[in-house]
Motif scaffolding. Structure first.
Motif, PDB file in Angstrom:
ATOM      1  N   ASN A  29     -29.508  78.665   0.791  1.00 19.72           N
ATOM      2  CA  ASN A  29     -28.750  79.981   1.305  1.00 19.72           C
ATOM      3  C   ASN A  29     -29.595  80.451   2.237  1.00 19.72           C
ATOM      4  O   ASN A  29     -29.219  80.789   3.430  1.00 19.72           O
ATOM      5  CB  ASN A  29     -27.928  80.910   0.403  1.00 19.72           C
ATOM      6  N   GLU A  71     -21.534  74.759   9.201  1.00 17.82           N
ATOM      7  CA  GLU A  71     -22.815  74.173   8.343  1.00 17.82           C
ATOM      8  C   GLU A  71     -22.619  72.768   7.851  1.00 17.82           C
ATOM      9  O   GLU A  71     -21.455  72.586   6.990  1.00 17.82           O
ATOM     10  CB  GLU A  71     -23.126  75.068   7.275  1.00 17.82           C
ATOM     11  N   ARG A 113     -22.532  75.203   1.918  1.00 17.05           N
ATOM     12  CA  ARG A 113     -23.534  75.600   1.212  1.00 17.05           C
ATOM     13  C   ARG A 113     -23.409  75.757  -0.205  1.00 17.05           C
ATOM     14  O   ARG A 113     -24.484  75.830  -1.256  1.00 17.05           O
ATOM     15  CB  ARG A 113     -24.331  77.317   1.744  1.00 17.05           C
TER      16      ARG A 113
END
Length: 157
Positions: A29, A71, A113
């Protein structure tokens, strides 16, 4: 979070296939947050982990705030279609630009994530940025795909 140093060519990490991410934790993270900050600070639209010296399958893309940040962890392109030719640059090649042929449409499968798998579709410039970053994770540099190099003045009139 912090601004990370961007690795420039000819660093060997830029030309190696990255390792699969298997640990989804606080460190990941923090890395994603720092990668995002670094990308924004460098005025980029994408950043892959090898560009900060980490040979892991992690990339981040944001072509505009409306579409938001994407992401990509352990990403793979599962569908591609069409063709586009357009200008590209790379934070690891400051001041170097060239026209590159890419798919116009891509569908990718990646993890977020937290490790959850998802699929995303993209067209146009966003698809170009995603393909560029996924290439980084496979050790492929945009310079190997340039059809024609461009001067900075040629990018936008």
């Amino acid at each position: 979070m912090s601004i990370l140093k961007i690795v420039e060519y000819p660093a060997t990490v830029l030309e190696q296939k990255c390792e699969t991410v298997i640990t989804f934790d606080k460190k990941l993270n923090q890395l994603l947050n720092s990668m995002y900050e670094t990308m924004v600070e460098a005025d980029g639209v994408g950043l892959a982990a090898p560009q900060i010296g980490i040979a892991k399958q992690i990339a981040i893309v944001e072509v505009d705030e409306r579409k938001g940040k994407i992401e990509l962890i352990n990403p793979e392109i599962i569908v591609e279609d069409g063709e586009q030719i357009g200008p590209e640059g790379c934070l690891s090649f400051p001041g170097l630009y060239g026209e590159v042929r890419r798919s116009y449409y891509v569908k990718v499968r990646a993890q977020n994530r937290k490790g959850k798998w998802y699929e995303a579709e993209a067209t146009g410039f966003l698809a170009r940025a995603i393909q560029h970053e996924i290439d980084h994770l496979n050790g492929v540099l945009f310079t190997s795909k340039v059809l024609n190099y461009l001067e900075e003045e040629e990018l936008e009139g």
